[in-house]
Design a protein around this motif. Sequence first.
Motif, PDB file in Angstrom:
ATOM      1  N   PHE A 165       0.887  -1.144   0.538  1.00 23.61           N
ATOM      2  CA  PHE A 165       0.156  -0.134   0.042  1.00 23.61           C
ATOM      3  C   PHE A 165       0.473   1.382   0.079  1.00 23.61           C
ATOM      4  CE2 PHE A 165      -3.506  -2.815   0.415  1.00 23.61           C
ATOM      5  CZ  PHE A 165      -5.025  -2.153  -0.407  1.00 23.61           C
ATOM      6  N   LEU A 168       1.410   1.641  -3.317  1.00 23.37           N
ATOM      7  CA  LEU A 168       0.574   2.015  -4.426  1.00 23.37           C
ATOM      8  C   LEU A 168       0.474   3.571  -4.189  1.00 23.37           C
ATOM      9  CD1 LEU A 168      -2.643  -0.054  -4.091  1.00 23.37           C
ATOM     10  CD2 LEU A 168      -1.471   0.876  -5.971  1.00 23.37           C
ATOM     11  N   MET A 169       0.421   4.322  -2.456  1.00 24.91           N
ATOM     12  CA  MET A 169       0.225   5.673  -2.523  1.00 24.91           C
ATOM     13  C   MET A 169       1.556   6.704  -2.865  1.00 24.91           C
ATOM     14  SD  MET A 169      -2.963   5.213  -1.242  1.00 24.91           S
ATOM     15  CE  MET A 169      -3.902   4.250  -0.233  1.00 24.91           C
ATOM     16  N   TRP A 173       3.605   6.417  -8.059  1.00 26.47           N
ATOM     17  CA  TRP A 173       3.222   5.409  -8.356  1.00 26.47           C
ATOM     18  C   TRP A 173       2.666   5.863 -10.141  1.00 26.47           C
ATOM     19  CZ3 TRP A 173       1.971   0.114  -7.907  1.00 26.47           C
ATOM     20  CH2 TRP A 173       1.232   0.280  -8.786  1.00 26.47           C
ATOM     21  N   GLY A 176      -0.995   4.397 -13.490  1.00 26.59           N
ATOM     22  CA  GLY A 176      -2.088   4.096 -13.701  1.00 26.59           C
ATOM     23  C   GLY A 176      -3.964   3.566 -12.508  1.00 26.59           C
ATOM     24  N   VAL A 177      -4.584   4.233 -12.690  1.00 24.73           N
ATOM     25  CA  VAL A 177      -5.491   3.134 -12.249  1.00 24.73           C
ATOM     26  C   VAL A 177      -6.267   2.180 -12.124  1.00 24.73           C
ATOM     27  CG1 VAL A 177      -8.460   4.398 -11.234  1.00 24.73           C
ATOM     28  CG2 VAL A 177      -6.399   5.947 -10.809  1.00 24.73           C
ATOM     29  N   ALA A 178      -6.092   1.801 -13.328  1.00 33.09           N
ATOM     30  CA  ALA A 178      -6.273   0.177 -13.625  1.00 33.09           C
ATOM     31  C   ALA A 178      -5.176  -1.061 -13.386  1.00 33.09           C
ATOM     32  CB  ALA A 178      -6.592   0.101 -14.961  1.00 33.09           C
ATOM     33  N   ALA A 180      -3.760   0.451 -10.264  1.00 34.19           N
ATOM     34  CA  ALA A 180      -3.571  -0.050  -8.911  1.00 34.19           C
ATOM     35  C   ALA A 180      -4.817  -0.549  -8.117  1.00 34.19           C
ATOM     36  CB  ALA A 180      -4.339   1.618  -8.527  1.00 34.19           C
ATOM     37  N   VAL A 181      -6.317  -0.206  -8.897  1.00 35.14           N
ATOM     38  CA  VAL A 181      -6.989  -1.323  -8.811  1.00 35.14           C
ATOM     39  C   VAL A 181      -7.336  -2.608  -8.990  1.00 35.14           C
ATOM     40  CG1 VAL A 181      -9.791  -1.839  -9.015  1.00 35.14           C
ATOM     41  CG2 VAL A 181      -9.431   0.655  -9.610  1.00 35.14           C
ATOM     42  N   THR A 184      -4.790  -3.323  -5.451  1.00 35.29           N
ATOM     43  CA  THR A 184      -5.989  -3.313  -4.097  1.00 35.29           C
ATOM     44  C   THR A 184      -6.084  -4.638  -4.105  1.00 35.29           C
ATOM     45  OG1 THR A 184      -5.909  -1.438  -4.575  1.00 35.29           O
ATOM     46  CG2 THR A 184      -7.494  -2.077  -2.887  1.00 35.29           C
ATOM     47  N   LEU A 185      -7.186  -5.256  -5.190  1.00 30.94           N
ATOM     48  CA  LEU A 185      -7.665  -6.140  -4.892  1.00 30.94           C
ATOM     49  C   LEU A 185      -6.821  -7.831  -5.368  1.00 30.94           C
ATOM     50  CD1 LEU A 185     -10.635  -6.158  -7.781  1.00 30.94           C
ATOM     51  CD2 LEU A 185     -11.372  -5.842  -5.582  1.00 30.94           C
TER      52      LEU A 185
ATOM     53  N   LEU B 168     -14.284   4.335 -11.978  1.00 27.33           N
ATOM     54  CA  LEU B 168     -12.524   4.502 -11.493  1.00 27.33           C
ATOM     55  C   LEU B 168     -12.164   4.441 -12.654  1.00 27.33           C
ATOM     56  CD1 LEU B 168     -12.778   0.976  -9.036  1.00 27.33           C
ATOM     57  CD2 LEU B 168     -11.428   4.155  -8.734  1.00 27.33           C
ATOM     58  N   MET B 169     -11.939   3.838 -13.694  1.00 28.86           N
ATOM     59  CA  MET B 169     -11.540   3.420 -15.196  1.00 28.86           C
ATOM     60  C   MET B 169     -10.953   3.924 -15.901  1.00 28.86           C
ATOM     61  SD  MET B 169     -10.065   0.262 -14.062  1.00 28.86           S
ATOM     62  CE  MET B 169      -9.896  -1.640 -13.492  1.00 28.86           C
ATOM     63  N   VAL B 177      -4.922   7.980  -6.794  1.00 29.80           N
ATOM     64  CA  VAL B 177      -4.777   6.230  -6.714  1.00 29.80           C
ATOM     65  C   VAL B 177      -5.112   6.716  -5.262  1.00 29.80           C
ATOM     66  CG1 VAL B 177      -2.493   4.808  -6.277  1.00 29.80           C
ATOM     67  CG2 VAL B 177      -3.020   6.214  -8.313  1.00 29.80           C
ATOM     68  N   ALA B 178      -4.854   7.135  -4.228  1.00 26.40           N
ATOM     69  CA  ALA B 178      -5.464   6.835  -2.950  1.00 26.40           C
ATOM     70  C   ALA B 178      -6.800   6.450  -2.625  1.00 26.40           C
ATOM     71  CB  ALA B 178      -4.571   7.980  -2.168  1.00 26.40           C
ATOM     72  N   ALA B 180      -8.808   6.200  -5.089  1.00 20.59           N
ATOM     73  CA  ALA B 180      -9.202   5.084  -6.338  1.00 20.59           C
ATOM     74  C   ALA B 180      -8.856   3.526  -5.345  1.00 20.59           C
ATOM     75  CB  ALA B 180      -7.927   4.662  -7.155  1.00 20.59           C
ATOM     76  N   THR B 184     -11.785   1.318  -4.562  1.00 21.21           N
ATOM     77  CA  THR B 184     -12.094  -0.327  -4.790  1.00 21.21           C
ATOM     78  C   THR B 184     -12.378  -1.540  -3.465  1.00 21.21           C
ATOM     79  OG1 THR B 184     -10.231   0.079  -6.333  1.00 21.21           O
ATOM     80  CG2 THR B 184     -10.806  -1.986  -5.594  1.00 21.21           C
TER      81      THR B 184
END
Lengths: 222, 222
Positions: A165, A168-169, A173, A176-178, A180-181, A184-185, B168-169, B177-178, B180, B184
Amino acid sequence: MRTAYHEQLDALTNRLAEMCGLAGVAMERATQALLQADLPLAEQVITDHDQIATLSARAEEDAFVLLALQAPVAGDLRAVVSSIQIVADVDRMGALALHVAKIARRRHPQPALPEEVNGYFAEMGRVAVDLGHSAQEVLLTKDPEKAARIREDDDAMDDLHRHLFTVLMDRDWKHGVAAAVDVTLLGRFYERFADHAVEVARRVIFQVTGHNPDEEQLPAAR
Amino acid sequence: MRTAYHEQLDALTNRLAEMCGLAGVAMERATQALLQADLPLAEQVITDHDQIATLSARAEEDAFVLLALQAPVAGDLRAVVSSIQIVADVDRMGALALHVAKIARRRHPQPALPEEVNGYFAEMGRVAVDLGHSAQEVLLTKDPEKAARIREDDDAMDDLHRHLFTVLMDRDWKHGVAAAVDVTLLGRFYERFADHAVEVARRVIFQVTGHNPDEEQLPAAR
């Protein structure tokens, strides 16, 4: 002399241990599929998941038959009730490995992970597989000492998750957001896999010793 | 005439229904805390979580005592075994509401959510609360018709979750990102809450009818 009850309980415990083993293998392969963008391996994990689901249904039925035919009491009854609860945890471990494999498949032929976090997932995968093995061992040996190893691995998983994390934070980074998603998952799936392994061990030890392991020794699943 | 078995089973079912109600209230308050950055409300959810954990331990013990003293067979035994499995699902629903409250608390005094996704979470919260109520109703009435409502709500939750990911995407996501990562995780918590409510209904209906609801009618939890 072995009673019918003990023979049937051993068979049930062996089935649970087998499920744990399969969940560990599934997570090992899913991790490899993720790290190497290996589509056939991801698909194997997805296909093989049926085995765990089948064993899960059989284990539930075994426990039911055991209760119906043997009407166990006291500690023997606790053992069967624990088994019913453990089935759900191990079943979930398999489902989490499946989720990892599905993300690997969805992103193929792209790798799901940015290079930068590969090392974290390699290590989280290693720890998860280790937790699967340890939960299997605790099921078979019911040894509270071995449960200590689970605690160490769970701490290691928490550390990895926390560091992940931080990466990520970070303002740096760049993925991009995709991505990061996904990260995260995926991080959550590995963490939950560890939680369920901890929960299996906690239930076994509770059943053997009659009290919950000290929170200090074996943290409750979150 | 009511037997001791049926009285005890009713008491256990009522406890499970009470837990469902508490989990629903917790998710309702956690959602409000999230949307309004309401720290005292987030803290209330966190404090109140002990109640669900306590009821959960009591329900497990009730089921154990019921098995030990009444040694039920056939359908009566299935009902108790289902209850043991349902405890774990409802317990988890409470834990997921707790997670939502913790994210609201962590980001306070900032709102955890970008304005843009507030509407999704307001709606996911509404659906989750509805699912909690429906699971409670299904537990108490064991009415397969009422289980149909759960299916609709679960479909609605899946749609919301999918749309949330589209937002989100989107390349236009401007919240970094945080945010996002939070969105998520929060989306996942609501989706899992719904899955567990579906699972509760599935188990009740299985116990009453002896077979799993058609996948078309009531999808298995993921």
